[in-house]
Design a protein around this motif. Structure first.
Motif, PDB file in Angstrom:
ATOM      1  N   ASN A  87       0.804  -1.179   0.098  1.00 51.23           N
ATOM      2  CA  ASN A  87      -0.035   0.193   0.042  1.00 51.23           C
ATOM      3  C   ASN A  87       0.856   1.369  -0.105  1.00 51.23           C
ATOM      4  OD1 ASN A  87      -2.502  -1.256  -0.199  1.00 51.23           O
ATOM      5  ND2 ASN A  87      -2.447  -1.502   1.999  1.00 51.23           N
ATOM      6  N   ALA A  88       1.756   1.275   0.759  1.00 48.33           N
ATOM      7  CA  ALA A  88       2.819   2.430   0.726  1.00 48.33           C
ATOM      8  C   ALA A  88       3.505   2.680  -0.486  1.00 48.33           C
ATOM      9  CB  ALA A  88       3.921   2.360   1.898  1.00 48.33           C
ATOM     10  N   LYS A  89       3.858   1.356  -0.932  1.00 48.64           N
ATOM     11  CA  LYS A  89       4.593   1.524  -2.354  1.00 48.64           C
ATOM     12  C   LYS A  89       3.751   2.028  -3.400  1.00 48.64           C
ATOM     13  CE  LYS A  89       8.468   0.379  -2.932  1.00 48.64           C
ATOM     14  NZ  LYS A  89       9.688   1.203  -2.769  1.00 48.64           N
ATOM     15  N   LEU A  90       2.491   1.455  -3.415  1.00 55.19           N
ATOM     16  CA  LEU A  90       1.717   2.098  -4.583  1.00 55.19           C
ATOM     17  C   LEU A  90       1.423   3.496  -4.341  1.00 55.19           C
ATOM     18  CD1 LEU A  90      -1.183  -0.643  -4.744  1.00 55.19           C
ATOM     19  CD2 LEU A  90       0.641  -0.267  -6.304  1.00 55.19           C
ATOM     20  N   ARG A  91       1.511   4.035  -3.214  1.00 52.53           N
ATOM     21  CA  ARG A  91       1.367   5.774  -3.048  1.00 52.53           C
ATOM     22  C   ARG A  91       2.708   6.105  -3.568  1.00 52.53           C
ATOM     23  NH1 ARG A  91      -1.069   4.000   1.694  1.00 52.53           N
ATOM     24  NH2 ARG A  91       0.947   4.119   2.994  1.00 52.53           N
ATOM     25  N   GLU A  92       3.794   5.749  -3.364  1.00 48.99           N
ATOM     26  CA  GLU A  92       5.105   6.108  -3.860  1.00 48.99           C
ATOM     27  C   GLU A  92       4.976   6.316  -5.527  1.00 48.99           C
ATOM     28  OE1 GLU A  92       9.637   4.511  -3.657  1.00 48.99           O
ATOM     29  OE2 GLU A  92       8.166   4.256  -1.705  1.00 48.99           O
TER      30      GLU A  92
END
Length: 127
Positions: A87-92
């Motif tokens: 989820n954090a990587k997708l935002r990045e």
């Protein structure tokens, strides 16, 4: 239980032995047992290397992969760990894609510039 040399792990995974030693030093692979000074890995290391490589291909940093392997309670399933980090990587990635779109637009606008002098260029507003 089958034990593998570092060369055998490298051959089966396609990961150079030097990278395997690096991953071991970085805490991403468990320290193998030593027999006469030579590394002897449990066969389960093959799966761990596959997960590590998959995470790298997805763009996770070594620090994020370390969190994937060690940053959760032992009872936390791998899928739940992956989703949390993903989820954090997708935002990045979304922010990176937006930035790349802005860069592309700036490049395309610059390609359309027909100005002779910088002072006349409409791409850079006057101060």
């Amino acid at each position: 239980m089958e034990e593998l040399s570092i060369g055998e792990v490298a051959r089966r995974t396609g990961v150079p032995a030097s990278a395997l030693r690096y991953y071991e030093d970085a805490g991403l692979l468990p320290a193998p047992r030593r027999v006469s000074g030579r590394r002897r890995y449990d066969a389960e290391v093959l799966r761990r290397v596959q997960v590590l490589r998959c995470a790298q291909q997805a763009g996770f940093t070594l620090a994020e992969i370390r969190t994937l392997f060690h940053g959760f309670g032992a009872q936390t399933p791998l899928g739940e760990r992956w989703r949390s980090l993903a989820n954090a990587k997708l935002r990045e990635l979304d922010a990176l894609i937006a930035r790349a779109g802005q860069m592309k637009q700036a490049i395309l606008a610059g390609m359309e510039c027909g100005c002779v002098r910088m002072e006349d260029c409409i791409l850079v507003p006057p101060e």
